[in-house]
Scaffold this motif. Structure first.
Motif, PDB file in Angstrom:
ATOM      1  N   ASN A 284      49.932  69.402  78.578  1.00 58.01           N
ATOM      2  CA  ASN A 284      48.558  69.903  78.516  1.00 58.01           C
ATOM      3  C   ASN A 284      47.534  68.792  78.717  1.00 58.01           C
ATOM      4  O   ASN A 284      46.482  69.003  79.330  1.00 58.01           O
ATOM      5  N   ILE A 285      47.849  67.589  78.214  1.00 56.74           N
ATOM      6  CA  ILE A 285      46.909  66.472  78.363  1.00 56.74           C
ATOM      7  C   ILE A 285      47.337  65.523  79.486  1.00 56.74           C
ATOM      8  O   ILE A 285      46.818  64.416  79.606  1.00 56.74           O
ATOM      9  N   ASP A 286      48.302  65.981  80.295  1.00 55.46           N
ATOM     10  CA  ASP A 286      48.730  65.264  81.503  1.00 55.46           C
ATOM     11  C   ASP A 286      49.331  63.894  81.203  1.00 55.46           C
ATOM     12  O   ASP A 286      48.986  62.891  81.831  1.00 55.46           O
ATOM     13  N   LEU A 287      50.252  63.861  80.260  1.00 59.45           N
ATOM     14  CA  LEU A 287      51.051  62.661  80.044  1.00 59.45           C
ATOM     15  C   LEU A 287      52.304  62.733  80.910  1.00 59.45           C
ATOM     16  O   LEU A 287      52.810  63.816  81.199  1.00 59.45           O
ATOM     17  N   GLU A 288      52.807  61.582  81.307  1.00 56.47           N
ATOM     18  CA  GLU A 288      54.052  61.512  82.065  1.00 56.47           C
ATOM     19  C   GLU A 288      55.225  61.455  81.079  1.00 56.47           C
ATOM     20  O   GLU A 288      55.064  61.053  79.924  1.00 56.47           O
ATOM     21  N   PHE A 289      56.408  61.853  81.541  1.00 56.28           N
ATOM     22  CA  PHE A 289      57.618  61.738  80.721  1.00 56.28           C
ATOM     23  C   PHE A 289      58.480  60.624  81.300  1.00 56.28           C
ATOM     24  O   PHE A 289      58.849  60.665  82.478  1.00 56.28           O
ATOM     25  N   TYR A 290      58.799  59.648  80.463  1.00 53.63           N
ATOM     26  CA  TYR A 290      59.544  58.479  80.911  1.00 53.63           C
ATOM     27  C   TYR A 290      60.838  58.311  80.120  1.00 53.63           C
ATOM     28  O   TYR A 290      60.944  58.741  78.971  1.00 53.63           O
ATOM     29  N   THR A 291      61.789  57.628  80.741  1.00 56.15           N
ATOM     30  CA  THR A 291      62.911  57.080  79.988  1.00 56.15           C
ATOM     31  C   THR A 291      62.482  55.699  79.488  1.00 56.15           C
ATOM     32  O   THR A 291      61.485  55.139  79.958  1.00 56.15           O
ATOM     33  N   THR A 292      63.238  55.147  78.561  1.00 53.53           N
ATOM     34  CA  THR A 292      62.900  53.809  78.067  1.00 53.53           C
ATOM     35  C   THR A 292      62.986  52.781  79.187  1.00 53.53           C
ATOM     36  O   THR A 292      62.161  51.861  79.270  1.00 53.53           O
ATOM     37  N   SER A 293      63.969  52.927  80.074  1.00 52.57           N
ATOM     38  CA  SER A 293      64.100  51.973  81.183  1.00 52.57           C
ATOM     39  C   SER A 293      62.911  52.058  82.132  1.00 52.57           C
ATOM     40  O   SER A 293      62.509  51.052  82.727  1.00 52.57           O
ATOM     41  N   GLU A 294      62.327  53.231  82.277  1.00 48.44           N
ATOM     42  CA  GLU A 294      61.150  53.370  83.142  1.00 48.44           C
ATOM     43  C   GLU A 294      59.932  52.714  82.509  1.00 48.44           C
ATOM     44  O   GLU A 294      59.110  52.109  83.205  1.00 48.44           O
ATOM     45  N   ILE A 295      59.805  52.812  81.193  1.00 44.96           N
ATOM     46  CA  ILE A 295      58.732  52.088  80.517  1.00 44.96           C
ATOM     47  C   ILE A 295      58.938  50.584  80.689  1.00 44.96           C
ATOM     48  O   ILE A 295      57.974  49.815  80.779  1.00 44.96           O
ATOM     49  N   ALA A 296      60.202  50.177  80.779  1.00 49.44           N
ATOM     50  CA  ALA A 296      60.511  48.767  81.039  1.00 49.44           C
ATOM     51  C   ALA A 296      60.236  48.378  82.489  1.00 49.44           C
ATOM     52  O   ALA A 296      60.354  47.201  82.849  1.00 49.44           O
ATOM     53  N   VAL A 298      61.949  49.379  85.170  1.00 47.41           N
ATOM     54  CA  VAL A 298      63.193  49.152  85.900  1.00 47.41           C
ATOM     55  C   VAL A 298      63.621  50.416  86.645  1.00 47.41           C
ATOM     56  O   VAL A 298      63.725  51.492  86.053  1.00 47.41           O
ATOM     57  N   ALA A 299      63.875  50.272  87.936  1.00 49.83           N
ATOM     58  CA  ALA A 299      64.409  51.365  88.750  1.00 49.83           C
ATOM     59  C   ALA A 299      65.931  51.343  88.678  1.00 49.83           C
ATOM     60  O   ALA A 299      66.550  50.288  88.833  1.00 49.83           O
ATOM     61  N   THR A 300      66.527  52.494  88.437  1.00 47.16           N
ATOM     62  CA  THR A 300      67.985  52.595  88.371  1.00 47.16           C
ATOM     63  C   THR A 300      68.465  53.649  89.363  1.00 47.16           C
ATOM     64  O   THR A 300      67.700  54.529  89.769  1.00 47.16           O
ATOM     65  N   PHE A 301      69.747  53.567  89.721  1.00 50.06           N
ATOM     66  CA  PHE A 301      70.298  54.439  90.757  1.00 50.06           C
ATOM     67  C   PHE A 301      71.692  54.908  90.351  1.00 50.06           C
ATOM     68  O   PHE A 301      72.527  54.102  89.936  1.00 50.06           O
ATOM     69  N   ASN A 342      73.745  60.622  96.593  1.00 44.28           N
ATOM     70  CA  ASN A 342      72.829  60.994  95.509  1.00 44.28           C
ATOM     71  C   ASN A 342      71.508  60.251  95.688  1.00 44.28           C
ATOM     72  O   ASN A 342      71.498  59.028  95.842  1.00 44.28           O
ATOM     73  N   LEU A 343      70.399  60.987  95.654  1.00 38.87           N
ATOM     74  CA  LEU A 343      69.082  60.399  95.905  1.00 38.87           C
ATOM     75  C   LEU A 343      68.387  59.882  94.650  1.00 38.87           C
ATOM     76  O   LEU A 343      67.230  59.458  94.718  1.00 38.87           O
ATOM     77  N   ASP A 344      69.051  59.908  93.516  1.00 34.09           N
ATOM     78  CA  ASP A 344      68.438  59.387  92.294  1.00 34.09           C
ATOM     79  C   ASP A 344      67.887  57.983  92.542  1.00 34.09           C
ATOM     80  O   ASP A 344      68.577  57.117  93.079  1.00 34.09           O
ATOM     81  N   GLY A 345      66.631  57.780  92.152  1.00 32.94           N
ATOM     82  CA  GLY A 345      65.953  56.510  92.380  1.00 32.94           C
ATOM     83  C   GLY A 345      64.905  56.598  93.468  1.00 32.94           C
ATOM     84  O   GLY A 345      63.972  55.791  93.507  1.00 32.94           O
ATOM     85  N   ILE A 346      65.032  57.600  94.353  1.00 39.63           N
ATOM     86  CA  ILE A 346      64.058  57.749  95.439  1.00 39.63           C
ATOM     87  C   ILE A 346      62.678  58.108  94.887  1.00 39.63           C
ATOM     88  O   ILE A 346      61.650  57.856  95.530  1.00 39.63           O
ATOM     89  N   GLN A 347      62.648  58.672  93.673  1.00 39.38           N
ATOM     90  CA  GLN A 347      61.378  59.106  93.076  1.00 39.38           C
ATOM     91  C   GLN A 347      60.430  57.947  92.784  1.00 39.38           C
ATOM     92  O   GLN A 347      59.239  58.165  92.537  1.00 39.38           O
ATOM     93  N   TYR A 348      60.945  56.718  92.809  1.00 38.11           N
ATOM     94  CA  TYR A 348      60.091  55.564  92.513  1.00 38.11           C
ATOM     95  C   TYR A 348      59.305  55.080  93.736  1.00 38.11           C
ATOM     96  O   TYR A 348      58.407  54.253  93.603  1.00 38.11           O
ATOM     97  N   PHE A 349      59.614  55.615  94.915  1.00 37.02           N
ATOM     98  CA  PHE A 349      58.927  55.194  96.145  1.00 37.02           C
ATOM     99  C   PHE A 349      57.677  56.056  96.345  1.00 37.02           C
ATOM    100  O   PHE A 349      57.587  56.859  97.273  1.00 37.02           O
ATOM    101  N   LEU A 350      56.705  55.876  95.501  1.00 34.28           N
ATOM    102  CA  LEU A 350      55.561  56.784  95.437  1.00 34.28           C
ATOM    103  C   LEU A 350      54.646  56.710  96.652  1.00 34.28           C
ATOM    104  O   LEU A 350      53.876  57.639  96.903  1.00 34.28           O
ATOM    105  N   ASN A 351      54.707  55.621  97.402  1.00 29.30           N
ATOM    106  CA  ASN A 351      53.856  55.490  98.591  1.00 29.30           C
ATOM    107  C   ASN A 351      54.631  55.685  99.887  1.00 29.30           C
ATOM    108  O   ASN A 351      54.111  55.409 100.973  1.00 29.30           O
ATOM    109  N   LEU A 352      55.846  56.189  99.762  1.00 27.43           N
ATOM    110  CA  LEU A 352      56.697  56.365 100.938  1.00 27.43           C
ATOM    111  C   LEU A 352      56.134  57.445 101.864  1.00 27.43           C
ATOM    112  O   LEU A 352      55.847  58.558 101.434  1.00 27.43           O
TER     113      LEU A 352
END
Length: 398
Positions: A284-296, A298-301, A342-352
Motif C-alpha cells: 500500500n505504501i509502495d515498499l519493495e520486498f527484498y531478500t537479505t542478500s539483495e539488501i547486501a 549482491v546478485a545471485t543466480f 533458468n533466468l533467475d538473476g535477470i531481474q537485476y538488469f533494470l536498464n536492459l
C-alpha cells in the motif's frame, strides 16, 4: 473460574509490556534516524534506493509450514523472503533433512527466495566458542553447511542451492569476534536481532545487520509493525523482520509430536494472517520486498552457466560477489548459446534494453516482466516446442 481470571490477567500484563517495548522501539528508531532527510523528488529504483522490507525466517526444521503456508502467500518473485537453514532437524532425533525437505527448500528458492546459512547444527555461537574456541566453531558450524548445501540437489529438477551470501546467528547469540571472523571471508552480511544502535538497514549493506522480531511471542499488535514500515518509507531505507514458523492460530504445536523439548520453539511463530497484513501495508505504501542478500547488494543466480556468463561479461570471474548496482547499469546483454535454463538473476538488469537469449534451454520467461526498459528480445531456439510447461512473458507478446 479463578484459573481463567489468572490467565486473562497474565495475557493483559504481557500485552501491556509488549506494547511498551514496541512504543519504545519506534521512538528509538525515529531518534536514531532523525538526521536523515530524503528528497521527495528522488526517483526510487529497486535494489538501489527504493526502501523495502525483508522477511527473514529461521530454523529449517520448520520447512513444512514454510512451504505449506508460505509458498502461495509469497508468490513467484513477488514477496521475496530469506529462509535461514540448518542441515539437521532440531527434534526427531536431530536427523538430517530428508530429500523431500530439500526439494521443498529448493522449490522455494525457485520462486525467488533466498536460502541462507543458519549454522550446520544450529549451535549457539557464543557458547560453542567459549567451550571449544572460535576457530573450532567455524570448522564445525560454518564450513560444513557450505559443503552440505553444495552437495544437495532437487530430486526431479536437479536444481542446486545457491551458495549462501548471508548468515543469521542461531539464538541471536554472537560477539564482535564472530562478526569479524565471518565478514567478509564467508558472508557479506550476518544478521542478528534487535540492536541498541540502529534497527534499520541501508542499501549495499556489509557486516552486521539487525532485525526486528515479529513472532507472536513479542508482537502484540501488527499496527506497531506498520508504523515501522512507514518510518522506513519516509527515511528511504530498509527493515528486516525476523520470524520462525508460519502457522495459523488454530494449529496446535503439540500436534507435531515433538514433546516437551520443543515447547519453547513453539512460541516462535507468526500467522499467515499477520504476514498478509504486513504485506498489504508494505504494498500500500509502495515498499519493495527484498531478500537479505539483495539488501547486501549482491546478485545471485540459480543457473551456474548464467552466472559464469555474467561474470565474463562484467570482467569479474573471481570476485566473491556480483554487485546488483553494476548489473543495473547494463543496457545490452548477449547470452546466446550459453546453455542457460533458468533466468533467475535477470531481474537485476533494470536498464536492459536489448537482450539475446537465443539457443538456450529456457522454458520460463516470466522474469522478463521485471525489466521495465526491455525493448528488443531474441528468444529463438529455446525449448518452447518441446516443453508443455513453457511460461510466456508479456514482454514476448509485445
Amino acid at each position: 473460574m479463578r484459573v481463567l481470571i489468572e490467565e486473562y490477567l497474565r495475557e493483559r500484563i504481557s500485552t501491556y509490556y509488549k506494547g511498551k517495548f514496541w512504543k519504545r522501539l519506534i521512538k528509538d528508531i525515529k531518534n536514531k534516524n532523525s538526521n536523515i532527510h530524503i528528497k521527495s523528488e528522488d526517483k526510487h529504483i529497486p535494489y538501489i534506493n527504493k526502501p523495502g522490507i525483508a522477511f527473514s525466517f529461521d530454523d529449517s526444521f520448520r520447512i513444512n509450514d514454510w512451504y505449506k503456508y508460505g509458498k502461495d502467500l509469497f508468490g513467484f518473485y513477488d514477496v521475496k523472503v530469506t529462509f535461514n537453514i540448518n542441515a539437521f532437524h532440531h527434534f526427531e532425533g536431530q536427523r538430517e533433512h530428508t530429500q523431500k525437505e530439500i526439494d521443498m527448500l529448493i522449490d522455494l528458492q525457485s520462486k525467488g527466495h533466498e536460502i541462507a546459512h543458519h549454522g550446520f547444527k544450529h549451535e549457539n555461537a557464543v557458547n560453542y566458542s567459549n567451550e571449544f574456541g572460535l576457530n573450532n566453531w567455524v570448522e564445525h558450524e560454518i564450513k560444513p553447511l557450505f559443503k552440505w548445501i553444495e552437495n544437495q540437489s532437487h530430486s526431479k529438477t536437479k536444481e542446486k542451492f545457491k551458495k549462501p551470501v548471508t548468515y543469521s546467528f542461531p539464538y541471536v547469540s554472537y560477539t564482535e569476534s564472530h562478526i569479524l571472523e565471518l565478514v567478509s571471508k564467508y558472508f557479506k552480511v550476518v544478521r542478528g536481532g534487535f540492536s541498541d544502535r540502529n534497527n534499520l538497514v541501508g542499501f549495499n549493506h556489509t557486516g552486521y545487520a539487525p532485525s526486528i522480531g515479529i513472532d507472536e511471542i513479542v508482537l502484540s499488535d501488527v499496527d506497531y509493525v506498520k508504523k515501522i514500515l512507514r518510518i522506513a518509507k519516509e527515511l528511504g531505507t530498509n527493515v528486516i523482520f525476523m520470524c520462525h514458523s508460519i502457522l495459523p492460530d488454530e494449529v496446535d504445536w503439540n500436534d507435531f509430536g515433538w514433546e516437551e523439548q520443543s515447547l519453547e520453539s513453539g512460541k516462535y511463530r507468526i500467522s499467515p494472517k499477520t504476514i498478509q497484513d504486513i504485506i498489504d501495508e508494505a504494498k500500500n505504501i509502495d515498499l519493495e520486498f527484498y531478500t537479505t542478500s539483495e539488501i547486501a547488494g549482491v546478485a545471485t543466480f540459480i543457473d551456474r552457466n548464467m552466472e559464469s556468463s555474467i561474470r565474463e561479461i562484467i570482467s569479474n570471474p573471481l570476485e566473491q560477489w556480483i554487485s546488483i548496482s553494476e548489473l543495473s547499469k547494463i543496457t545490452e546483454l548477449d547470452l546466446s548459446g550459453k546453455n542457460i535454463s533458468n533466468l533467475d538473476g535477470i531481474q537485476y538488469f533494470l536498464n536492459l534494453e536489448k537482450l539475446n537469449l537465443s539457443n538456450n534451454n529456457i522454458t520460463d520467461f516470466r522474469l522478463l516482466e521485471k525489466l521495465p526498459k526491455l525493448k528488443k528480445i531474441d528468444l529463438s531456439n529455446n525449448l518452447e516446442s518441446k516443453n508443455e510447461t513453457f511460461y510466456h512473458s508479456k514482454k514476448i507478446a509485445e
